[in-house]
Design an enzyme around this catalytic site. Structure first.
Site, PDB file in Angstrom:
ATOM      1  N   ASP A  35       0.866  -1.179   0.000  1.00  0.00           N
ATOM      2  CA  ASP A  35       0.000   0.000   0.000  1.00  0.00           C
ATOM      3  C   ASP A  35       0.901   1.227   0.000  1.00  0.00           C
ATOM      4  O   ASP A  35       2.103   1.127  -0.280  1.00  0.00           O
ATOM      5  CB  ASP A  35      -0.982  -0.026   1.183  1.00  0.00           C
ATOM      6  CG  ASP A  35      -0.279  -0.095   2.542  1.00  0.00           C
ATOM      7  OD1 ASP A  35       0.904   0.287   2.632  1.00  0.00           O
ATOM      8  OD2 ASP A  35      -0.925  -0.536   3.516  1.00  0.00           O
ATOM      9  N   ALA A  36       0.348   2.391   0.319  1.00  0.00           N
ATOM     10  CA  ALA A  36       1.133   3.622   0.213  1.00  0.00           C
ATOM     11  C   ALA A  36       2.311   3.655   1.176  1.00  0.00           C
ATOM     12  O   ALA A  36       3.319   4.306   0.900  1.00  0.00           O
ATOM     13  CB  ALA A  36       0.230   4.833   0.446  1.00  0.00           C
ATOM     14  N   LYS A  37       2.213   2.956   2.306  1.00  0.00           N
ATOM     15  CA  LYS A  37       3.322   2.937   3.255  1.00  0.00           C
ATOM     16  C   LYS A  37       4.564   2.303   2.651  1.00  0.00           C
ATOM     17  O   LYS A  37       5.692   2.643   3.018  1.00  0.00           O
ATOM     18  CB  LYS A  37       2.909   2.190   4.531  1.00  0.00           C
ATOM     19  CG  LYS A  37       1.738   2.827   5.278  1.00  0.00           C
ATOM     20  CD  LYS A  37       1.478   2.144   6.605  1.00  0.00           C
ATOM     21  CE  LYS A  37       1.031   0.706   6.473  1.00  0.00           C
ATOM     22  NZ  LYS A  37      -0.307   0.572   5.845  1.00  0.00           N
ATOM     23  N   LYS A  71       0.248  -7.618  11.655  1.00  0.00           N
ATOM     24  CA  LYS A  71       0.834  -7.530  10.327  1.00  0.00           C
ATOM     25  C   LYS A  71       2.256  -6.988  10.489  1.00  0.00           C
ATOM     26  O   LYS A  71       2.454  -5.937  11.063  1.00  0.00           O
ATOM     27  CB  LYS A  71       0.004  -6.614   9.430  1.00  0.00           C
ATOM     28  CG  LYS A  71      -1.416  -7.128   9.197  1.00  0.00           C
ATOM     29  CD  LYS A  71      -2.244  -6.150   8.383  1.00  0.00           C
ATOM     30  CE  LYS A  71      -3.660  -6.674   8.157  1.00  0.00           C
ATOM     31  NZ  LYS A  71      -4.493  -5.707   7.406  1.00  0.00           N
ATOM     32  N   LYS A 184     -13.037  -0.978  -2.291  1.00  0.00           N
ATOM     33  CA  LYS A 184     -12.111   0.021  -1.749  1.00  0.00           C
ATOM     34  C   LYS A 184     -10.749  -0.182  -2.379  1.00  0.00           C
ATOM     35  O   LYS A 184     -10.273  -1.318  -2.494  1.00  0.00           O
ATOM     36  CB  LYS A 184     -11.995  -0.094  -0.227  1.00  0.00           C
ATOM     37  CG  LYS A 184     -11.152   1.032   0.394  1.00  0.00           C
ATOM     38  CD  LYS A 184     -11.135   0.935   1.906  1.00  0.00           C
ATOM     39  CE  LYS A 184     -10.153  -0.079   2.407  1.00  0.00           C
ATOM     40  NZ  LYS A 184     -10.102  -0.135   3.885  1.00  0.00           N
ATOM     41  N   LYS A 186      -6.554   1.408  -2.659  1.00  0.00           N
ATOM     42  CA  LYS A 186      -5.516   2.146  -1.964  1.00  0.00           C
ATOM     43  C   LYS A 186      -5.074   3.354  -2.780  1.00  0.00           C
ATOM     44  O   LYS A 186      -4.942   3.287  -4.006  1.00  0.00           O
ATOM     45  CB  LYS A 186      -4.316   1.237  -1.700  1.00  0.00           C
ATOM     46  CG  LYS A 186      -4.640   0.018  -0.846  1.00  0.00           C
ATOM     47  CD  LYS A 186      -5.009   0.403   0.569  1.00  0.00           C
ATOM     48  CE  LYS A 186      -5.204  -0.810   1.454  1.00  0.00           C
ATOM     49  NZ  LYS A 186      -5.404  -0.476   2.868  1.00  0.00           N
ATOM     50  N   HIS A 317     -12.631  -2.796  10.975  1.00  0.00           N
ATOM     51  CA  HIS A 317     -11.494  -3.103  10.115  1.00  0.00           C
ATOM     52  C   HIS A 317     -11.123  -4.581  10.157  1.00  0.00           C
ATOM     53  O   HIS A 317     -10.992  -5.175  11.228  1.00  0.00           O
ATOM     54  CB  HIS A 317     -10.291  -2.262  10.571  1.00  0.00           C
ATOM     55  CG  HIS A 317      -8.990  -2.664   9.957  1.00  0.00           C
ATOM     56  ND1 HIS A 317      -8.027  -3.382  10.640  1.00  0.00           N
ATOM     57  CD2 HIS A 317      -8.484  -2.461   8.712  1.00  0.00           C
ATOM     58  CE1 HIS A 317      -6.983  -3.601   9.865  1.00  0.00           C
ATOM     59  NE2 HIS A 317      -7.233  -3.050   8.686  1.00  0.00           N
TER      60      HIS A 317
END
Length: 387
Positions: A35-37, A71, A184, A186, A317
């Protein structure tokens, strides 16, 4: 004179916790997840998820199962903490879940009431609720008091940034055909123009009627979040998720006041108190708690009451196997996040059709560990009166 006999209540029928089995299970992912991280250099692609499973057995032969997860880093810490405090459950009445949660918190009070310490308790707490519902012969949602027998659901696992937009569109088509209602994807890449291109392409692909959400995974600063948030308004999103750092309540509140699109956040917080700060400051339109991260179902129910009092929407979540029950018991129509990553761990599957996820009629959570999950066990401890 007529005398009336007053019935005397029979003594409560008690059961006692006989043993607790803790298992550390590592779930490998078929593909490294980004993802963006990852794109901003803060994390490496995710290749596995560490799970902590708790199996609580009573003298009468009932058994409850619960789980938490981590995670990337943290799984061994959760397992180690749970192993230390689990002996304090032996001989206790499993019905007294709130008291037992407090007892276990005080067993490890020096490491606090959030983070890995209470995440370790979550697996045990979930197992106790599963056990309680099984003893009653009810699905957990029915034990809690369900408002509905199905919940709106959306998929995240097909929208990560390691895949091309063409692949994401193909994933979305397949997901919608499976009966899941929303999609959804990212965002939060270093080039926000690329985010907008991906959102536009997907919106054109699925049409205006399909619920669409985006998740920036905390990678924007305040000016970027405001600028990109305004640019996203045209796509009719259900929400923008984690546009800012998870603890920036003031920044989220500013966005919530300024944008038409709902602001959703909360998944990274690890206590009711941290979520309350979001509620108190008006920082969130859609609260996204994670029961395993905030300490289990006992804490989730406290938070749900606060969210209901503030008329907030709820979209728990991950961990849909737990959250479908909690969402079904929430007064306002919620969302549940659909992830297929956990399928190999369980023998059962949740049913989705017509955009909704359905409760099963099985008692408790309605899940049992698969043989594959047992094969992925990397550490295990059994605690009983002999220890």
């Amino acid at each position: 004179m007529t005398t009336t006999s007053v019935p005397v209540a029979a003594p409560a029928v008690l059961d006692r916790i006989e043993s607790v089995t803790l298992s550390s299970i590592t779930l490998p992912l078929p593909t490294g997840i980004s993802d963006a991280k990852v794109l901003t250099g803060r994390q490496r692609p995710m290749t596995e998820v560490a799970f902590l499973f708790a199996e609580v057995r009573t003298e009468a032969g009932f058994e409850g199962v619960g789980f938490g997860y981590s995670k990337r880093a943290g799984g061994p810490a959760q397992f180690a903490h749970a192993r230390e405090v689990a002996p304090d459950l032996i001989g206790e009445d499993p019905s007294d879940i709130g008291r037992l949660w407090t007892k276990l918190v005080w067993s490890g009070a020096s490491v606090g009431r959030s983070g890995a310490a209470t995440q370790a308790l979550a697996a045990i707490d979930v197992a106790l609720w599963d056990l309680k519902a099984k003893r009653a012969g009810l699905p957990l949602a029915k034990l809690l008091g369900a408002h509905r027998d199905s919940v709106r659901c959306y998929n995240t696992s097909g929208g990560f940034l390691h895949e091309s937009i063409a692949q994401v569109m193909e994933n979305a088509t397949r997901t919608l055909e499976s009966g899941v209602g929303g999609i959804k994807i990212k965002v939060g890449q270093p080039d926000s123009a690329e985010d907008l291109r991906r959102v536009r392409a997907l919106r054109e692909h699925i049409g205006d009627a399909v619920p669409l959400m985006v998740d920036a995974n905390q990678q924007w600063d305040r000016p970027t979040a405001m600028r990109v948030g305004r640019a996203l308004e045209e796509f009719g999103l259900v929400w923008i998720e984690e546009p800012l750092d998870a603890y920036d309540a003031e920044g989220h509140a500013q966005l919530a006041r300024s944008l038409d699109t709902a602001i959703a956040t909360g998944e990274m917080l690890t206590s009711v108190a941290e979520h309350y700060e979001l509620i108190r400051t008006g920082a969130v339109d859609i609260l996204q708690p994670d029961a395993p991260r905030i300490g289990g179902i006992t804490q989730f129910l406290k938070l749900a009451t606060l969210a209901d009092h503030s008329n907030l929407q709820l979209a728990p979540h991950f961990a849909m196997e737990i959250h479908v029950h909690l969402a079904a018991a929430y007064p306002h129509e919620p969302w549940v996040e659909h992830f297929d990553w956990l399928h190999p761990l369980f023998n059962e599957r949740l049913e989705t059709h017509g955009g909704r996820m359905y409760l099963s009629g099985r008692p408790g959570l309605g899940i049992t560990l698969s043989e594959q999950a047992r094969a992925w066990t990397v550490d295990r401890v059994h605690v009983d009166a002999s220890r």
